[in-house]
Design a protein around this motif. Structure first.
Motif, PDB file in Angstrom:
ATOM      1  N   VAL A   1     -62.879 -11.300  35.148  1.00  0.00           N
ATOM      2  CA  VAL A   1     -61.183 -11.015  35.088  1.00  0.00           C
ATOM      3  C   VAL A   1     -60.533 -12.545  34.781  1.00  0.00           C
ATOM      4  CG1 VAL A   1     -58.997 -10.449  36.486  1.00  0.00           C
ATOM      5  CG2 VAL A   1     -60.422  -9.209  35.834  1.00  0.00           C
ATOM      6  N   LEU A   2     -61.550 -13.745  36.083  1.00  0.00           N
ATOM      7  CA  LEU A   2     -60.877 -14.675  35.878  1.00  0.00           C
ATOM      8  C   LEU A   2     -61.045 -15.885  34.683  1.00  0.00           C
ATOM      9  CD1 LEU A   2     -60.741 -16.388  38.883  1.00  0.00           C
ATOM     10  CD2 LEU A   2     -58.517 -15.441  38.179  1.00  0.00           C
ATOM     11  N   CYS A   3     -62.245 -15.314  34.407  1.00  0.00           N
ATOM     12  CA  CYS A   3     -62.572 -16.276  32.987  1.00  0.00           C
ATOM     13  C   CYS A   3     -61.896 -15.336  31.964  1.00  0.00           C
ATOM     14  CB  CYS A   3     -64.492 -15.861  32.634  1.00  0.00           C
ATOM     15  SG  CYS A   3     -65.407 -16.634  33.826  1.00  0.00           S
ATOM     16  N   ASP A   4     -61.389 -14.484  31.785  1.00  0.00           N
ATOM     17  CA  ASP A   4     -60.644 -13.218  30.285  1.00  0.00           C
ATOM     18  C   ASP A   4     -60.062 -13.725  30.766  1.00  0.00           C
ATOM     19  OD1 ASP A   4     -62.353 -12.131  29.958  1.00  0.00           O
ATOM     20  OD2 ASP A   4     -62.150  -9.689  30.627  1.00  0.00           O
ATOM     21  N   ALA A   5     -59.115 -15.018  31.659  1.00  0.00           N
ATOM     22  CA  ALA A   5     -57.899 -15.570  31.975  1.00  0.00           C
ATOM     23  C   ALA A   5     -57.686 -17.397  31.641  1.00  0.00           C
ATOM     24  CB  ALA A   5     -57.654 -14.675  33.460  1.00  0.00           C
ATOM     25  N   GLY A   6     -59.260 -17.574  31.382  1.00  0.00           N
ATOM     26  CA  GLY A   6     -59.498 -18.888  30.830  1.00  0.00           C
ATOM     27  C   GLY A   6     -59.360 -19.255  32.656  1.00  0.00           C
ATOM     28  N   LYS A   7     -59.771 -19.181  32.917  1.00  0.00           N
ATOM     29  CA  LYS A   7     -59.735 -19.595  34.361  1.00  0.00           C
ATOM     30  C   LYS A   7     -61.067 -18.902  35.856  1.00  0.00           C
ATOM     31  CE  LYS A   7     -56.912 -19.963  37.220  1.00  0.00           C
ATOM     32  NZ  LYS A   7     -55.365 -19.814  38.664  1.00  0.00           N
ATOM     33  N   CYS A   8     -62.633 -19.109  34.577  1.00  0.00           N
ATOM     34  CA  CYS A   8     -63.878 -19.223  34.684  1.00  0.00           C
ATOM     35  C   CYS A   8     -64.154 -20.142  36.257  1.00  0.00           C
ATOM     36  CB  CYS A   8     -64.877 -19.383  34.031  1.00  0.00           C
ATOM     37  SG  CYS A   8     -64.716 -18.350  33.166  1.00  0.00           S
ATOM     38  N   PRO A   9     -64.056 -19.372  37.373  1.00  0.00           N
ATOM     39  CA  PRO A   9     -64.359 -20.206  38.445  1.00  0.00           C
ATOM     40  C   PRO A   9     -65.532 -20.520  39.341  1.00  0.00           C
ATOM     41  CG  PRO A   9     -64.490 -17.993  39.348  1.00  0.00           C
ATOM     42  CD  PRO A   9     -64.032 -18.201  37.561  1.00  0.00           C
ATOM     43  N   GLY A  10     -65.764 -21.451  39.790  1.00  0.00           N
ATOM     44  CA  GLY A  10     -67.329 -21.577  39.942  1.00  0.00           C
ATOM     45  C   GLY A  10     -67.425 -20.398  40.846  1.00  0.00           C
ATOM     46  N   PHE A  11     -69.048 -20.145  40.111  1.00  0.00           N
ATOM     47  CA  PHE A  11     -69.743 -18.418  40.382  1.00  0.00           C
ATOM     48  C   PHE A  11     -70.901 -18.965  40.720  1.00  0.00           C
ATOM     49  CE2 PHE A  11     -69.651 -14.509  41.737  1.00  0.00           C
ATOM     50  CZ  PHE A  11     -70.030 -13.670  40.791  1.00  0.00           C
ATOM     51  N   HIS A  12     -71.224 -18.619  41.478  1.00  0.00           N
ATOM     52  CA  HIS A  12     -73.031 -18.264  42.027  1.00  0.00           C
ATOM     53  C   HIS A  12     -74.141 -17.426  42.479  1.00  0.00           C
ATOM     54  CE1 HIS A  12     -71.491 -22.516  41.334  1.00  0.00           C
ATOM     55  NE2 HIS A  12     -70.743 -22.450  41.868  1.00  0.00           N
ATOM     56  N   LEU A  13     -73.988 -17.080  42.341  1.00  0.00           N
ATOM     57  CA  LEU A  13     -75.612 -16.045  42.405  1.00  0.00           C
ATOM     58  C   LEU A  13     -76.027 -16.852  43.612  1.00  0.00           C
ATOM     59  CD1 LEU A  13     -76.508 -13.229  42.458  1.00  0.00           C
ATOM     60  CD2 LEU A  13     -77.896 -13.601  40.679  1.00  0.00           C
ATOM     61  N   MET A  14     -76.778 -15.893  44.832  1.00  0.00           N
ATOM     62  CA  MET A  14     -77.150 -16.378  46.128  1.00  0.00           C
ATOM     63  C   MET A  14     -78.587 -15.539  45.791  1.00  0.00           C
ATOM     64  SD  MET A  14     -75.839 -19.075  47.816  1.00  0.00           S
ATOM     65  CE  MET A  14     -75.387 -19.627  45.599  1.00  0.00           C
ATOM     66  N   LYS A  15     -79.494 -16.136  45.347  1.00  0.00           N
ATOM     67  CA  LYS A  15     -80.994 -15.904  44.495  1.00  0.00           C
ATOM     68  C   LYS A  15     -81.853 -15.232  46.178  1.00  0.00           C
ATOM     69  CE  LYS A  15     -85.016 -16.444  41.391  1.00  0.00           C
ATOM     70  NZ  LYS A  15     -85.266 -17.747  40.836  1.00  0.00           N
ATOM     71  N   GLY A  16     -82.409 -14.297  46.175  1.00  0.00           N
ATOM     72  CA  GLY A  16     -83.381 -14.311  47.272  1.00  0.00           C
ATOM     73  C   GLY A  16     -82.256 -13.543  48.576  1.00  0.00           C
ATOM     74  N   HIS A  17     -80.838 -14.076  48.180  1.00  0.00           N
ATOM     75  CA  HIS A  17     -80.460 -13.424  49.808  1.00  0.00           C
ATOM     76  C   HIS A  17     -79.846 -11.925  49.985  1.00  0.00           C
ATOM     77  CE1 HIS A  17     -80.641 -16.773  52.088  1.00  0.00           C
ATOM     78  NE2 HIS A  17     -80.166 -17.781  50.739  1.00  0.00           N
ATOM     79  N   ASN A  18     -79.812 -11.859  51.238  1.00  0.00           N
ATOM     80  CA  ASN A  18     -79.151 -10.398  51.199  1.00  0.00           C
ATOM     81  C   ASN A  18     -77.715 -11.182  51.726  1.00  0.00           C
ATOM     82  OD1 ASN A  18     -78.953 -10.227  54.112  1.00  0.00           O
ATOM     83  ND2 ASN A  18     -80.482  -9.358  54.129  1.00  0.00           N
TER      84      ASN A  18
END
Length: 307
Positions: free
Chosen positions: A256-273
């Motif tokens: 949604v934020l990328c579609d609005a031209g405001k891509c956030p800092g978004f990060h996938l925590m690999k290996g974590h729950n």
């Protein structure tokens, strides 16, 4: 190990940063075995990885920012220096439970110790819980807690104009609502420098223990539209082994934020729950804090030399 595959539409739009996990093998294996659930047993995996609060950190417990027994917060500081950024942490618990420092264990003192050891003042808050207290009570509390911290910042060496708010799970949902609804920012006594949201919910439908079940009110109380409009710097994480709803919500807000031209800092925590990403703070597993710290430095003027 089974990996989550991002939907192609989202991946094509903006591929989230994927950080590498460096968890002990037995902890990693236990997390994978738990699967995509929010398992309370996660906390037991990290007990041996945490140490008591160091003696050189001053902790002020259960400072009242209101008259309700739950309207209390803890402040952590080195007691030295002045003008430091302040990190305010909002715990999760499905809006109905949770504690800033539950059961005498390390959580979430680990995050406060990390903040102080990296040049900040830390504050962890409690707030009134549903179903006894419904919207907007918890958000009013978050605003009141931030205002208390702001008003007393200099007593602890903090800068009242440089506050970062970090929420996890339902706490991230509360931070999203706080950031996206100007009345809460106003009630907090001024602007905040940045907001961090880990595995929260941002769009609400159906019945919610805190927000109710009226579709129109749920839409109004959701944070998506406000997050699209805010000028506050935003940082999002979600865990590889989050429950399905948190995975969907994290991917949704990124799109949604990328579609609005405001891509956030978004990060996938690999290996974590769901829980391990915040339990890992201030341990030898630094993938989350290796990403969060530069974000805080960028938006507060915190110098890397204070690590």
């Amino acid at each position: 190990m089974k990996r989550f595959l991002f939907p192609l539409a989202i991946a094509a739009l903006a591929i989230p940063t994927v950080a590498n996990a460096d968890l002990p093998q037995d902890v990693q294996a236990a997390i994978v075995k738990m699967g995509h659930v929010n398992d309370p047993a996660t906390g037991k995996l990290f007990v041996s990885m945490h140490k008591p609060v160091p003696a050189d950190i001053r902790v002020s417990r259960d400072l009242a920012y209101g008259s309700d027994p739950l309207q209390k917060l803890d402040v952590f500081t080195s007691g030295q220096g002045a003008g430091k950024p302040i990190l305010v942490f909002v715990h999760g618990g499905g809006f109905t439970r949770g504690d800033k420092h539950g059961g005498g264990g390390y959580a979430y003192d680990n995050m406060m110790v990390w903040a102080v050891q990296h040049g900040m003042v830390g504050a962890e808050i409690n707030y009134r819980l549903a179903p006894k207290n419904m919207y907007p009570d918890a958000n009013d509390d978050a605003a009141a807690a931030v205002k208390f911290v702001r008003d007393h910042a200099r007593d602890y060496g903090g800068d009242p104009s440089t506050i970062v708010v970090w929420g996890h799970s339902a706490g991230a949902s509360l931070v999203g609502i706080f950031v996206s609804h100007p009345q809460f920012i106003s009630a907090s006594g001024g602007p905040i420098a940045a907001a961090i949201m880990s595995s929260g919910g941002y769009e609400f439908k159906g019945k919610n223990s805190y927000l109710g079940d009226d579709p129109a009110k749920l839409a109004e109380r959701s944070s998506v539209e406000g997050l699209k409009k805010t000028t506050i710097p935003l940082f999002f994480t979600r865990a590889e082994w989050d429950p399905p709803n948190q995975m969907q919500q994290g991917d949704m807000i990124n799109k949604v934020l990328c579609d609005a031209g405001k891509c956030p800092g978004f990060h996938l925590m690999k290996g974590h729950n769901h829980m391990s990403q915040v339990f890992s703070v201030n341990t030898s597993e630094t993938q989350l804090t290796d990403l969060v710290l530069p974000f805080i430095q960028k938006n507060t003027g915190l110098k890397a030399a204070s690590n």
